[in-house]
Every structure is written in structure tokens, then in C-alpha cells.
Design a protein around this motif. Structure first.
Motif, short mmCIF file in Angstrom:
data_model
loop_
_atom_site.label_atom_id
_atom_site.label_comp_id
_atom_site.label_asym_id
_atom_site.label_seq_id
_atom_site.Cartn_x
_atom_site.Cartn_y
_atom_site.Cartn_z
N SER A 6 0.83 -1.23 0.00
CA SER A 6 0.00 0.00 0.00
C SER A 6 0.85 1.27 0.00
O SER A 6 0.73 2.12 0.87
N LYS A 22 -0.55 -1.47 -4.65
CA LYS A 22 -0.75 -2.57 -3.69
C LYS A 22 0.61 -3.08 -3.21
O LYS A 22 0.84 -3.25 -2.02
N ASN A 63 -3.68 -1.92 -8.55
CA ASN A 63 -3.96 -3.14 -7.79
C ASN A 63 -3.02 -4.25 -8.25
O ASN A 63 -3.43 -5.24 -8.84
#
Ligand SMILES: Cc1cc2nc3c(=O)[nH]c(=O)nc-3n(C[C@H](O)[C@H](O)[C@H](O)COP(=O)(O)OP(=O)(O)OC[C@H]3O[C@@H](n4cnc5c(N)ncnc54)[C@H](O)[C@@H]3O)c2cc1C
Length: 337
Positions: A6, A22, A63
Motif C-alpha cells: 500500500s 498494492k 492493484n
């Protein structure tokens, strides 16, 4: 290798958009990349290759795994009486490469001074400025295939370079990680002041008095005066490419706009996108969080807290207006993801 979770990318894109990754990792060698691509954890994960983030607009979080290229090194591979072949790690800052070249009195990339970003991204859009393009000095590059993990060499023809374009923006988009490139630089003086803005600056200087250092200094001065510094104003340089149009389209446009500027090169007719945007009164336009730079209408800016989607929305409005007024489809130069 230290894999971060993150991770905010706000300091990894010059638009200063607050999107996150991510997973995020710095790679310093080909072995790092191979190890990553083989890791079970990332096998099915989307991979995003990041350089200096100066030609991307992040409209959402990534992501997947962001691979930040940090492969360094500038090495002389071959030298003849007039030429030098130089190998550059993809994670070198492009302008550091230009600085090195000029310090060594080599010719070929001085007109490309101060373009932000890393050397590894330079072939992606065949960077160009002030009458020069990367392809003019390009020899070959090495890249790792993300799917097969094979190391592959691409020569100039393989790269299919075009105006702000290459095979890596088209058929092979997102499929390879460029790790190194080789350029052929000239030891012999080769001055290129064909670009109008540069010619104007040097028209009263004898060619014998010019050298790569003087060209670099001038290009830097012009750029600093004209372009916003991403450190203080979030931007990604020219947002749109100059459209290439047909002779018949030009003839039609000249009826309604006899003053329309155009450049003709090798049968191609280019219209300055900046002129089209300015003509439609977008220059200096501001929205709540973003806008169009007041000194250069091709540059969209983040006024502080813009999201990628807000900047994209503004770009779409401009495109729609240009199409309505000129029947021309502007194409983005910036990579939108
Ligand atoms: C103020 C300003 C002025 C600019 N002026 C110019 C100019 O005059 N001429 C010009 O051509 N451009 C210009 N640009 C655009 C930009 O600097 C260049 O396109 C630069 O080459 C992008 O490098 P980067 O490392 O920041 O790439 P990034 O923005 O990090 O990446 C761009 C694209 O390349 C991919 N990529 C990056 N590295 C690799 C790699 N190693 N392997 C595979 N894919 C990779 C990314 O996934 C992305 O799709 C300007 C930008 C700014 C902010």
C-alpha cells in the motif's frame, strides 16, 4: 528486495496525483527482476513498470506490483575515431545521461536536455525536443519479457519508432521491462539548430563558435522559461500529441482558418495541438483542482489536490471541444492508467 505494501505514489508521479500501489519494489539489477517475476506470490499479479513517473496519469490505485526501475550505470562499450557506443542502465535519470555526454564532448543528445524521467522510458515514446529524437542516436536495447522472463534484444527497426511512439506503446505495451539501452554518440562536432526556436537564439552566432555545451545551456534556459517545474506545479509535460493530418484536411481547415500553422516533414503534415487548444480559449483555463498552464496550452496542471480522474475529465472536455471546432481528434501523449 524490500517489497512495500500500500505505497503512496504521490512522490512517484510528476502530476502529484495521490494514487497508491498494492505492492511496490525497487529493482537494481536484471537478477532482481528475474527473481520477482519467478516469485509465486506475484505470478498472477498485474505488473506496472515505473520510471520517473513524468509521463503517466494515474486515474486509480494500482492493484498490483509496481516495479520501480533503479538499474544504474553509464558505460562506454566501443569507441572509434568518430563514434562512441554507450550503454545506459534504464534507471539512470535521462538528464544525467545528457550531462555526462556533454561533459565528454559527445554530440547527439544535447538538444534533449532537461527532459524529465529515466533513460529506460526514453524509447517508449521516442522522446523528442528541439529538432532531435532518441531514434537519431539509438542503437539497441535489452528488455525482459514479463511473461516468459526471457532477455530480448531490440534493434532500432524492432522498436518501430515514430513521433512520440514505439512498439512499446502499441503491440508490446506492458509486455517488456527495458533494462539497458545503447546509444551511438558522435565524437565529431554535429550541431543541430534546425528547430525554429533554437535557430532564432543562435542565428547570429557562427557555427564554429557553437558546441554541445552551449546548445545544452540554451535548451535548459528555454525549457526553464517555458515549462512548469513539476516540483512546484504537478504536470506531465505535453498532454496531447501534435495531430498528423492529411493534405485534404489541411486544405479544408485553411478555408475557415487561413492562419492555421502547420509543419510538413516527409509527406506528414503536423498541426501544433497547442494552437488548436489556444484557439478554443483553453489556455490558462482553471477548474477547482486542475487547469491548463497559462504559458503553454498543451500542459495540463494539478492545482494542488486534483485526482487523476479530474485531470482526465478536463482532458476529455478539451478533446471534445477541439473535435467540435476542427474535426480533429487529439491523441494523448501521456500514458493513462
Ligand atoms: C515538464 C515536463 C517536460 C517534458 N518534456 C518532454 C519533451 O520535451 N519531450 C518528450 O518526449 N517528453 C517530455 N516529457 C515527458 C516525459 O518526461 C518523457 O516521456 C520521459 O521519457 C518519461 O520518463 P519516465 O521515466 O518518467 O517514465 P514514466 O512516466 O515512469 O513511464 C512512462 C511509460 O513508460 C513505461 N516505462 C517506464 N520505464 C519503463 C521500462 N524501464 N521498461 C518498460 N516500460 C517502462 C511506464 O509503464 C509508462 O507506461 C516531459 C515531461 C514533463 C513533466
Amino acid at each position: 528486495m524490500n517489497i512495500l505494501n500500500s505505497k503512496s505514489l504521490i512522490n512517484h508521479n510528476t502530476f502529484k496525483v495521490n494514487a497508491s500501489a498494492k505492492f511496490f519494489v525497487n529493482v537494481k539489477s536484471e537478477n532482481d527482476i528475474i527473481e520477482l517475476l519467478k516469485a509465486q506470490k506475484f505470478k498472477t499479479c498485474k505488473k506496472f513498470i515505473l520510471g520517473g513517473g513524468s509521463n503517466i496519469l494515474l486515474t486509480k490505485d494500482i492493484n498490483g506490483l509496481v516495479i520501480h526501475n533503479q538499474i544504474k550505470g553509464i558505460r562506454i562499450k566501443k569507441e572509434t575515431k568518430y563514434k562512441m557506443v554507450v550503454e545506459i542502465g534504464a534507471g539512470e535519470m535521462w538528464d544525467k545521461v545528457v550531462e555526462w555526454s556533454v561533459e565528454n564532448n559527445l554530440y547527439g543528445i544535447e538538444n534533449l536536455s532537461l527532459i524529465p524521467g529515466y533513460a529506460g522510458a526514453a524509447p517508449i515514446q521516442n522522446i523528442g525536443a528541439y529538432g532531435s529524437e532518441l531514434k537519431d542516436v539509438f542503437l539497441e536495447l535489452e528488455a525482459i519479457n514479463i511473461e516468459t522472463i526471457e532477455n530480448t534484444q531490440f534493434n532500432k527497426a524492432d522498436c518501430q519508432f515514430g513521433y512520440r511512439n514505439s512498439i512499446f506503446k502499441n503491440n508490446l505495451k506492458g509486455q517488456f521491462i527495458i533494462t539497458r539501452l545503447k546509444l551511438i554518440l558522435s565524437k565529431k562536432k554535429k550541431i543541430n539548430i534546425s528547430y525554429k526556436g533554437l535557430y532564432e537564439e543562435f542565428k547570429n552566432t557562427a557555427i564554429e563558435d557553437l558546441n554541445c555545451k552551449k546548445i545544452r545551456e540554451k535548451v535548459i534556459a528555454i525549457r526553464k522559461n517555458k515549462l512548469p517545474n513539476p516540483v512546484t506545479i504537478g504536470n506531465a509535460g505535453s498532454f496531447f500529441k501534435n495531430p498528423i493530418i492529411s493534405e485534404s484536411t489541411l486544405t479544408k481547415l485553411q478555408i475557415s482558418h487561413p492562419e492555421i500553422p502547420f509543419f510538413k516533414k516527409n509527406e506528414e503534415i503536423k498541426i501544433p495541438a497547442a494552437w488548436l487548444i489556444e484557439k478554443c480559449k483553453w489556455k490558462g483555463h482553471t477548474e477547482k483542482t486542475c487547469g491548463v498552464y497559462n504559458k503553454h496550452s498543451l500542459i495540463l496542471i494539478n492545482r494542488g489536490t486534483a485526482s487523476g480522474l479530474e485531470i482526465l475529465k478536463l482532458a476529455k472536455k478539451i478533446k471534445k471541444d477541439i473535435y467540435k471546432n476542427f474535426n480533429i481528434n487529439l491523441e494523448e501523449e501521456v500514458n493513462i492508467s
